[in-house]
Design a protein around this motif. Structure first.
Motif, PDB file in Angstrom:
ATOM      1  N   VAL A 189      -9.369   0.899   0.937  1.00 54.51           N
ATOM      2  CA  VAL A 189      -8.381   1.717   1.624  1.00 54.51           C
ATOM      3  C   VAL A 189      -7.606   2.539   0.604  1.00 54.51           C
ATOM      4  CG1 VAL A 189      -6.306   1.720   3.056  1.00 54.51           C
ATOM      5  CG2 VAL A 189      -8.143   0.101   3.535  1.00 54.51           C
ATOM      6  N   LEU A 190      -7.563   3.850   0.819  1.00 50.23           N
ATOM      7  CA  LEU A 190      -6.831   4.759  -0.054  1.00 50.23           C
ATOM      8  C   LEU A 190      -5.657   5.319   0.738  1.00 50.23           C
ATOM      9  CD1 LEU A 190      -9.947   6.619  -1.498  1.00 50.23           C
ATOM     10  CD2 LEU A 190      -8.664   4.762  -2.577  1.00 50.23           C
ATOM     11  N   THR A 191      -4.455   5.018   0.318  1.00 50.91           N
ATOM     12  CA  THR A 191      -3.286   5.486   1.053  1.00 50.91           C
ATOM     13  C   THR A 191      -3.139   6.995   0.908  1.00 50.91           C
ATOM     14  OG1 THR A 191      -1.711   5.275  -0.775  1.00 50.91           O
ATOM     15  CG2 THR A 191      -2.118   3.295   0.570  1.00 50.91           C
ATOM     16  N   ARG A 192      -2.408   7.578   1.833  1.00 46.86           N
ATOM     17  CA  ARG A 192      -2.173   9.023   1.772  1.00 46.86           C
ATOM     18  C   ARG A 192      -1.454   9.405   0.483  1.00 46.86           C
ATOM     19  NH1 ARG A 192      -1.923   7.393   6.969  1.00 46.86           N
ATOM     20  NH2 ARG A 192      -3.033   8.644   8.545  1.00 46.86           N
ATOM     21  N   ASP A 193      -0.495   8.572   0.059  1.00 50.46           N
ATOM     22  CA  ASP A 193       0.234   8.865  -1.177  1.00 50.46           C
ATOM     23  C   ASP A 193      -0.693   8.844  -2.384  1.00 50.46           C
ATOM     24  OD1 ASP A 193       3.311   7.168  -0.203  1.00 50.46           O
ATOM     25  OD2 ASP A 193       2.689   9.257   0.017  1.00 50.46           O
ATOM     26  N   VAL A 194      -1.592   7.880  -2.419  1.00 51.32           N
ATOM     27  CA  VAL A 194      -2.538   7.790  -3.534  1.00 51.32           C
ATOM     28  C   VAL A 194      -3.451   9.010  -3.546  1.00 51.32           C
ATOM     29  CG1 VAL A 194      -4.566   6.555  -4.377  1.00 51.32           C
ATOM     30  CG2 VAL A 194      -2.497   5.290  -3.802  1.00 51.32           C
ATOM     31  N   LEU A 195      -3.937   9.407  -2.365  1.00 44.26           N
ATOM     32  CA  LEU A 195      -4.804  10.575  -2.287  1.00 44.26           C
ATOM     33  C   LEU A 195      -4.063  11.847  -2.697  1.00 44.26           C
ATOM     34  CD1 LEU A 195      -6.738   9.741   1.000  1.00 44.26           C
ATOM     35  CD2 LEU A 195      -7.689   9.827  -1.304  1.00 44.26           C
TER      36      LEU A 195
ATOM     37  N   ARG B 137       0.812  -1.207   0.000  1.00 43.95           N
ATOM     38  CA  ARG B 137       0.000   0.000   0.000  1.00 43.95           C
ATOM     39  C   ARG B 137       0.857   1.273   0.000  1.00 43.95           C
ATOM     40  NH1 ARG B 137      -3.540  -2.281  -2.147  1.00 43.95           N
ATOM     41  NH2 ARG B 137      -5.396  -3.130  -1.190  1.00 43.95           N
ATOM     42  N   SER B 138       2.068   1.197   0.526  1.00 44.70           N
ATOM     43  CA  SER B 138       2.911   2.389   0.605  1.00 44.70           C
ATOM     44  C   SER B 138       3.712   2.635  -0.666  1.00 44.70           C
ATOM     45  CB  SER B 138       3.872   2.276   1.799  1.00 44.70           C
ATOM     46  OG  SER B 138       4.758   1.184   1.627  1.00 44.70           O
ATOM     47  N   ALA B 139       3.806   1.642  -1.546  1.00 44.29           N
ATOM     48  CA  ALA B 139       4.554   1.796  -2.800  1.00 44.29           C
ATOM     49  C   ALA B 139       3.606   2.242  -3.906  1.00 44.29           C
ATOM     50  CB  ALA B 139       5.230   0.477  -3.174  1.00 44.29           C
TER      51      ALA B 139
ATOM     52  N   VAL C 242      -7.172   4.131   8.724  1.00 42.32           N
ATOM     53  CA  VAL C 242      -6.499   2.838   8.787  1.00 42.32           C
ATOM     54  C   VAL C 242      -5.050   3.106   9.179  1.00 42.32           C
ATOM     55  CG1 VAL C 242      -5.896   0.731   7.552  1.00 42.32           C
ATOM     56  CG2 VAL C 242      -8.024   1.930   7.018  1.00 42.32           C
ATOM     57  N   LYS C 243      -4.688   2.702  10.367  1.00 40.55           N
ATOM     58  CA  LYS C 243      -3.407   3.072  10.974  1.00 40.55           C
ATOM     59  C   LYS C 243      -2.229   2.853  10.032  1.00 40.55           C
ATOM     60  CE  LYS C 243      -0.669   2.342  15.149  1.00 40.55           C
ATOM     61  NZ  LYS C 243      -0.548   1.585  16.421  1.00 40.55           N
ATOM     62  N   SER C 244      -1.429   3.900   9.883  1.00 39.41           N
ATOM     63  CA  SER C 244      -0.188   3.927   9.104  1.00 39.41           C
ATOM     64  C   SER C 244      -0.407   3.774   7.596  1.00 39.41           C
ATOM     65  CB  SER C 244       0.803   2.860   9.585  1.00 39.41           C
ATOM     66  OG  SER C 244       0.440   1.575   9.129  1.00 39.41           O
ATOM     67  N   LEU C 245      -1.657   3.691   7.156  1.00 41.76           N
ATOM     68  CA  LEU C 245      -1.915   3.512   5.721  1.00 41.76           C
ATOM     69  C   LEU C 245      -2.649   4.707   5.113  1.00 41.76           C
ATOM     70  CD1 LEU C 245      -2.952  -0.248   5.626  1.00 41.76           C
ATOM     71  CD2 LEU C 245      -0.845   0.761   4.749  1.00 41.76           C
ATOM     72  N   GLY C 246      -3.866   4.943   5.542  1.00 44.15           N
ATOM     73  CA  GLY C 246      -4.651   6.009   4.937  1.00 44.15           C
ATOM     74  C   GLY C 246      -6.069   5.995   5.447  1.00 44.15           C
ATOM     75  N   TYR C 247      -7.032   6.103   4.530  1.00 41.74           N
ATOM     76  CA  TYR C 247      -8.435   6.211   4.911  1.00 41.74           C
ATOM     77  C   TYR C 247      -9.311   5.369   3.994  1.00 41.74           C
ATOM     78  CZ  TYR C 247      -6.798  10.241   7.556  1.00 41.74           C
ATOM     79  OH  TYR C 247      -6.122  11.056   8.425  1.00 41.74           O
TER      80      TYR C 247
ATOM     81  N   TYR D 262       4.705  18.432  -3.723  1.00 41.69           N
ATOM     82  CA  TYR D 262       5.830  17.984  -2.910  1.00 41.69           C
ATOM     83  C   TYR D 262       5.596  18.178  -1.410  1.00 41.69           C
ATOM     84  CZ  TYR D 262       8.290  17.741  -7.345  1.00 41.69           C
ATOM     85  OH  TYR D 262       8.656  17.409  -8.623  1.00 41.69           O
ATOM     86  N   GLY D 263       4.361  18.387  -1.016  1.00 44.89           N
ATOM     87  CA  GLY D 263       4.060  18.530   0.405  1.00 44.89           C
ATOM     88  C   GLY D 263       4.091  17.191   1.119  1.00 44.89           C
ATOM     89  N   THR D 264       3.864  17.208   2.423  1.00 46.88           N
ATOM     90  CA  THR D 264       3.877  15.985   3.219  1.00 46.88           C
ATOM     91  C   THR D 264       2.502  15.341   3.242  1.00 46.88           C
ATOM     92  OG1 THR D 264       3.278  17.073   5.297  1.00 46.88           O
ATOM     93  CG2 THR D 264       5.616  17.062   4.688  1.00 46.88           C
ATOM     94  N   THR D 265       2.476  14.069   3.632  1.00 47.84           N
ATOM     95  CA  THR D 265       1.208  13.348   3.699  1.00 47.84           C
ATOM     96  C   THR D 265       0.318  13.891   4.816  1.00 47.84           C
ATOM     97  OG1 THR D 265       2.254  11.656   5.088  1.00 47.84           O
ATOM     98  CG2 THR D 265       2.136  11.225   2.716  1.00 47.84           C
ATOM     99  N   ARG D 266       0.873  14.665   5.718  1.00 46.79           N
ATOM    100  CA  ARG D 266       0.078  15.275   6.787  1.00 46.79           C
ATOM    101  C   ARG D 266      -1.006  16.179   6.193  1.00 46.79           C
ATOM    102  NH1 ARG D 266      -0.631  16.557  11.900  1.00 46.79           N
ATOM    103  NH2 ARG D 266      -0.985  18.713  12.526  1.00 46.79           N
ATOM    104  N   THR D 267      -0.753  16.683   5.011  1.00 45.65           N
ATOM    105  CA  THR D 267      -1.746  17.518   4.325  1.00 45.65           C
ATOM    106  C   THR D 267      -3.071  16.778   4.192  1.00 45.65           C
ATOM    107  OG1 THR D 267      -0.023  18.650   3.077  1.00 45.65           O
ATOM    108  CG2 THR D 267      -2.244  18.755   2.178  1.00 45.65           C
ATOM    109  N   VAL D 268      -2.996  15.485   3.870  1.00 52.23           N
ATOM    110  CA  VAL D 268      -4.214  14.680   3.714  1.00 52.23           C
ATOM    111  C   VAL D 268      -4.965  14.612   5.039  1.00 52.23           C
ATOM    112  CG1 VAL D 268      -5.137  12.393   3.175  1.00 52.23           C
ATOM    113  CG2 VAL D 268      -3.220  13.315   1.849  1.00 52.23           C
TER     114      VAL D 268
END
Length: 230
Positions: free
Chosen positions: A173-179, A73-75, A216-221, A189-195
């Protein structure tokens, strides 16, 4: 769904009897299968074979299913790879898989879940409706408008984009990177905290989604699927 023969499924399962049973039922339905008996081998097979879906056991030698799911999910290359987890119900809801089947399970049930998942994923964007409904919430894409009980709720462009992506993929589950890539674009180029910040604002503006948007802990929403039978 499209021809099963065009779909390749990776089975990651260390119990030989269960692995062979799954292979037998999937191949009987026309699916192509590849397999792995350890977590490390499973990750290698994902890179080499590029499967269309992974059936992933939770308890595996070397690297367990939870860690494999996190890595996939993180790749970016595998963030949207469909995963069906073989696990217990409680943990299966939290692992980031698209679906889960509890052990012991019926092979026919697993095959049915796989077919249903492929059907859901094969819905083309062009086939998507101009409107999405979720309980009392309605999103009108043509008017770029969101209402709750027929009262408009003003959203920023990014909030609207996040909500649209969640409504398009209920239960997934949609990872922060995907979102980030989908809503903000690949050149962001911002951080995933933006999500996280925007999800929090979305929940504040739409309180009815407080329980529906699950972290979803450490993954996304993911957006909880509505119970259509209720």
């Amino acid at each position: 769904m499209s021809n099963p023969a065009s779909k390749k499924i990776l089975i990651v399962e260390d119990e030989g009897d269960i692995l062979q049973l799954i292979k037998l039922y999937l191949e009987k339905e026309g699916f192509l299968t590849v397999s792995a008996k350890t977590g490390a081998e499973g990750l290698r097979q994902v890179k080499q074979e590029k499967p269309d879906l992974v059936v992933l056991d939770l308890m595996l030698p070397e690297i367990d299913g939870l860690e494999i799911c996190k890595r996939l999910r993180s790749a970016p290359a595998t963030a949207m790879l469909p995963i069906i987890m073989l696990t217990d119900k409680v943990r299966g809801l939290k692992l980031g898989a698209d679906d889960y089947v509890t052990k012991p399970f019926s092979p026919k049930t697993l095959v049915a879940r796989i077919k249903a998942l492929f059907r859901r994923l094969e819905r083309k964007p062009d086939d998507s409706p101009a409107q999405y409904r979720y309980g009392t919430l309605m999103m009108d894409l043509t008017r770029h408008e969101v209402t709750v009980k027929n009262v408009e709720v003003p959203l920023t462009a990014k909030e609207f984009g996040l909500l649209e992506h969640l409504l398009r993929n209920p239960g997934r589950v949609l990872t922060r990177d995907v979102l980030l890539n989908t809503v903000w674009g690949y050149d962001y180029y911002g951080t995933t905290r933006t999500v996280d910040v925007h999800i929090r604002r979305l929940k504040q503006k739409l309180p009815s989604l407080n329980e529906a948007i699950i972290s979803v802990k450490s993954l996304g929403y993911k957006l909880k699927e509505l119970d259509r039978s209720a």
